[in-house]
Design a protein around this motif. Structure first.
Motif, PDB file in Angstrom:
ATOM      1  N   MET A 141      50.135  27.950  26.550  1.00 14.50           N
ATOM      2  CA  MET A 141      49.011  28.697  28.233  1.00 14.50           C
ATOM      3  C   MET A 141      47.966  28.850  27.740  1.00 14.50           C
ATOM      4  SD  MET A 141      52.035  32.066  27.406  1.00 14.50           S
ATOM      5  CE  MET A 141      50.789  33.152  28.980  1.00 14.50           C
ATOM      6  N   GLY A 142      47.150  29.346  29.527  1.00 13.62           N
ATOM      7  CA  GLY A 142      45.955  29.494  29.309  1.00 13.62           C
ATOM      8  C   GLY A 142      44.918  30.580  30.420  1.00 13.62           C
ATOM      9  N   ARG A 143      43.819  30.410  30.206  1.00 10.72           N
ATOM     10  CA  ARG A 143      43.759  31.236  31.791  1.00 10.72           C
ATOM     11  C   ARG A 143      42.585  31.220  31.413  1.00 10.72           C
ATOM     12  NH1 ARG A 143      45.387  34.583  28.153  1.00 10.72           N
ATOM     13  NH2 ARG A 143      47.113  34.954  28.651  1.00 10.72           N
ATOM     14  N   MET A 144      41.556  31.298  33.190  1.00  8.92           N
ATOM     15  CA  MET A 144      39.808  31.576  33.106  1.00  8.92           C
ATOM     16  C   MET A 144      39.592  32.209  34.714  1.00  8.92           C
ATOM     17  SD  MET A 144      38.390  29.929  36.342  1.00  8.92           S
ATOM     18  CE  MET A 144      37.419  29.408  35.430  1.00  8.92           C
ATOM     19  N   VAL A 145      38.555  32.941  34.385  1.00 10.16           N
ATOM     20  CA  VAL A 145      37.627  33.852  35.935  1.00 10.16           C
ATOM     21  C   VAL A 145      37.036  33.356  35.873  1.00 10.16           C
ATOM     22  CG1 VAL A 145      37.324  35.343  33.529  1.00 10.16           C
ATOM     23  CG2 VAL A 145      37.448  36.292  35.680  1.00 10.16           C
ATOM     24  N   LEU A 146      36.406  33.642  37.089  1.00 13.32           N
ATOM     25  CA  LEU A 146      35.534  33.494  37.828  1.00 13.32           C
ATOM     26  C   LEU A 146      34.783  34.798  38.433  1.00 13.32           C
ATOM     27  CD1 LEU A 146      36.366  30.208  39.962  1.00 13.32           C
ATOM     28  CD2 LEU A 146      34.123  30.950  38.628  1.00 13.32           C
ATOM     29  N   THR A 147      33.789  35.592  38.546  1.00 15.76           N
ATOM     30  CA  THR A 147      33.656  36.655  39.340  1.00 15.76           C
ATOM     31  C   THR A 147      32.391  36.353  40.198  1.00 15.76           C
ATOM     32  OG1 THR A 147      33.913  37.583  36.834  1.00 15.76           O
ATOM     33  CG2 THR A 147      32.595  38.845  37.819  1.00 15.76           C
ATOM     34  N   ALA A 148      32.166  37.057  41.378  1.00 14.90           N
ATOM     35  CA  ALA A 148      31.101  37.385  41.913  1.00 14.90           C
ATOM     36  C   ALA A 148      30.511  37.662  42.138  1.00 14.90           C
ATOM     37  CB  ALA A 148      31.148  36.465  43.465  1.00 14.90           C
ATOM     38  N   SER A 149      28.885  38.171  41.920  1.00 14.10           N
ATOM     39  CA  SER A 149      28.399  39.444  41.830  1.00 14.10           C
ATOM     40  C   SER A 149      26.968  39.335  43.297  1.00 14.10           C
ATOM     41  CB  SER A 149      27.625  39.872  40.530  1.00 14.10           C
ATOM     42  OG  SER A 149      29.486  39.658  39.675  1.00 14.10           O
ATOM     43  N   PHE A 150      26.700  40.898  43.653  1.00 10.35           N
ATOM     44  CA  PHE A 150      25.913  40.925  44.240  1.00 10.35           C
ATOM     45  C   PHE A 150      25.417  43.197  43.907  1.00 10.35           C
ATOM     46  CE2 PHE A 150      24.787  42.836  48.746  1.00 10.35           C
ATOM     47  CZ  PHE A 150      24.065  42.204  49.133  1.00 10.35           C
ATOM     48  N   ASP A 151      23.945  42.836  43.946  1.00  7.35           N
ATOM     49  CA  ASP A 151      23.667  44.411  43.873  1.00  7.35           C
ATOM     50  C   ASP A 151      25.313  45.568  43.365  1.00  7.35           C
ATOM     51  OD1 ASP A 151      21.968  46.224  44.720  1.00  7.35           O
ATOM     52  OD2 ASP A 151      22.652  46.250  46.916  1.00  7.35           O
ATOM     53  N   GLY A 152      25.263  44.806  42.078  1.00  5.74           N
ATOM     54  CA  GLY A 152      26.394  46.338  41.297  1.00  5.74           C
ATOM     55  C   GLY A 152      27.243  45.784  42.316  1.00  5.74           C
ATOM     56  N   HIS A 153      27.847  45.344  43.311  1.00  9.05           N
ATOM     57  CA  HIS A 153      28.940  44.715  43.992  1.00  9.05           C
ATOM     58  C   HIS A 153      29.859  43.555  43.071  1.00  9.05           C
ATOM     59  CE1 HIS A 153      29.370  47.561  46.916  1.00  9.05           C
ATOM     60  NE2 HIS A 153      27.941  47.139  47.432  1.00  9.05           N
ATOM     61  N   SER A 154      31.202  43.563  42.461  1.00 10.88           N
ATOM     62  CA  SER A 154      31.546  42.506  41.452  1.00 10.88           C
ATOM     63  C   SER A 154      32.455  41.952  42.457  1.00 10.88           C
ATOM     64  CB  SER A 154      31.512  42.037  40.450  1.00 10.88           C
ATOM     65  OG  SER A 154      32.169  43.220  40.149  1.00 10.88           O
ATOM     66  N   SER A 155      33.449  40.791  42.555  1.00  9.81           N
ATOM     67  CA  SER A 155      35.011  40.856  42.507  1.00  9.81           C
ATOM     68  C   SER A 155      35.334  39.204  42.029  1.00  9.81           C
ATOM     69  CB  SER A 155      35.558  40.010  44.113  1.00  9.81           C
ATOM     70  OG  SER A 155      36.497  39.480  44.712  1.00  9.81           O
ATOM     71  N   SER A 156      35.982  38.865  41.219  1.00 10.30           N
ATOM     72  CA  SER A 156      36.660  38.167  40.343  1.00 10.30           C
ATOM     73  C   SER A 156      38.171  37.688  40.685  1.00 10.30           C
ATOM     74  CB  SER A 156      37.411  38.980  38.666  1.00 10.30           C
ATOM     75  OG  SER A 156      36.138  39.467  38.063  1.00 10.30           O
ATOM     76  N   ASN A 157      38.411  36.391  40.536  1.00  9.42           N
ATOM     77  CA  ASN A 157      39.723  35.873  40.864  1.00  9.42           C
ATOM     78  C   ASN A 157      39.835  34.488  39.233  1.00  9.42           C
ATOM     79  OD1 ASN A 157      41.268  33.188  41.935  1.00  9.42           O
ATOM     80  ND2 ASN A 157      40.337  34.854  43.094  1.00  9.42           N
ATOM     81  N   TYR A 158      40.896  34.638  39.277  1.00 11.14           N
ATOM     82  CA  TYR A 158      41.804  33.728  38.007  1.00 11.14           C
ATOM     83  C   TYR A 158      42.618  32.763  38.550  1.00 11.14           C
ATOM     84  CZ  TYR A 158      40.470  39.216  36.486  1.00 11.14           C
ATOM     85  OH  TYR A 158      40.106  40.087  35.861  1.00 11.14           O
ATOM     86  N   LEU A 159      42.919  31.811  37.294  1.00  8.96           N
ATOM     87  CA  LEU A 159      43.798  30.816  37.367  1.00  8.96           C
ATOM     88  C   LEU A 159      44.894  31.023  36.026  1.00  8.96           C
ATOM     89  CD1 LEU A 159      41.790  29.864  39.332  1.00  8.96           C
ATOM     90  CD2 LEU A 159      42.309  27.464  38.433  1.00  8.96           C
ATOM     91  N   SER A 160      45.560  30.849  35.876  1.00  9.11           N
ATOM     92  CA  SER A 160      46.494  30.760  34.946  1.00  9.11           C
ATOM     93  C   SER A 160      47.114  29.266  34.826  1.00  9.11           C
ATOM     94  CB  SER A 160      47.353  32.364  35.097  1.00  9.11           C
ATOM     95  OG  SER A 160      48.243  31.888  35.645  1.00  9.11           O
ATOM     96  N   PHE A 161      47.206  29.285  33.333  1.00 10.59           N
ATOM     97  CA  PHE A 161      47.801  27.914  33.238  1.00 10.59           C
ATOM     98  C   PHE A 161      48.949  27.891  32.308  1.00 10.59           C
ATOM     99  CE2 PHE A 161      43.639  26.834  34.152  1.00 10.59           C
ATOM    100  CZ  PHE A 161      43.396  25.793  35.062  1.00 10.59           C
TER     101      PHE A 161
END
Length: 302
Positions: A141-161
């Motif tokens: 098993m494994g995973r990673m996360v990508l995060t986009a940030s702007f002016d105090g706002h953020s959004s994350s996306n996850y890939l799992s294996f």
């Protein structure tokens, strides 16, 4: 009278005593005896969402709940951040800490493969609120996360294996849900078979390279519509739990720039205007649309 295990929505007015001032935040309290037996929620039509609730005064673990024809992902509304906390059991990925659901917290589930139901047992309770990533249950098993940030706002996306993951849509996927309350934000999505996802799952072992389309949108609110805007956004990533035999390259499809995630820690870019879409939706839950072509391609090389 509420049946144990059933969730319900509560709307609270900011000025609860009509004196012209905001009284938020407010608290909800319960009295009486804690539910001492199992709780079930059923008869959920295939493809429909349902709102369940933790019937106990202690945290429960979504990994332990009995799911029958229910997708292995759940989402909890985080009102403080005006966004969703999401988790999937197959890859143990997402930002709902450890899949733990707090006392009396509501959580959304979706029927998949037939009429759905869940059963929450007293043994599903736990004594910990968990950590951001829980300890792996197995080696494959494994995973990673990508995060986009702007002016105090953020959004994350996850890939799992994991061994049950596929290139296309499978039980480990979680669609990207629209917020209950529309507001300006930055949104990141992986695109799987034309739909926006927050969690996407892939095989643990595979031959060659898999291309994962990603998009990031900076959204402003214009009355009842989201409008894509131009802003400088920072991407960063956490690959600490990525399996050793997998490497990743991020390609900006507009500039042609390639970033090797093993050697860089962030990527800064400017979002593009891509039109608008309605901030309202039919039914209890709405999902983000995919506008135009995704900005990025993440190449996953095994």
């Amino acid at each position: 009278s509420q049946t144990a295990g059933t969730g319900f929505l509560v709307y609270v007015f900011a000025d609860i005593d009509w004196d012209g001032d905001s009284d938020l935040p407010v608290s909800l309290s319960v009295s009486g005896s804690e539910n001492s037996s199992s709780a079930s929620l059923g008869s959920i039509a295939d493809g429909d969402f349902a709102l369940a609730g933790n019937p106990y005064a202690t945290t429960i673990d979504f990994d332990n709940i009995t799911l029958t024809n229910i997708a292995v992902t759940t989402s909890v509304w985080d009102d403080a951040n005006s966004d969703w906390k999401t988790y999937n059991t197959s890859g143990s990925s997402g930002d709902l800490t450890g899949g733990h659901i707090e006392p009396y917290q509501g959580f959304w589930i979706r029927a998949s493969g037939g009429t759905g139901s869940i059963t929450i047992e007293t043994a599903d309770r736990c004594n910990s609120s968990g950590t951001f990533y829980r300890t792996l249950d197995g080696d494959n098993m494994g995973r990673m996360v990508l995060t986009a940030s702007f002016d105090g706002h953020s959004s994350s996306n996850y890939l799992s294996f994991f061994e049950g993951g596929t290139i296309g849509v499978d039980d480990g996927e979680s669609e990207l849900l629209l917020p209950f309350q529309a507001s300006s934000r930055v949104v990141m999505m992986s695109v799987v078979e034309g739909d926006a996802h927050k969690i996407s799952s892939y095989p643990y072992d595979h031959e060659g390279t898999v291309s994962v389309p990603f998009d990031v949108m900076r959204l402003t609110l214009d009355e009842t519509n989201y409008v894509t805007d131009v802003s400088e956004v920072t991407l960063n990533w956490d690959i600490e739990e990525l399996p050793d035999h997998i490497s990743m390259t991020l390609t900006d499809n507009i500039t042609g720039s390639e970033t090797y995630l093993d050697y860089e820690s962030e990527y800064v870019f400017t979002t593009e205007p891509k039109g608008s879409f309605s901030a309202s939706y039919d039914g209890p839950i709405g999902t983000y649309p995919v506008l135009g072509e995704p900005r990025f391609t993440l190449s996953v090389t095994y």
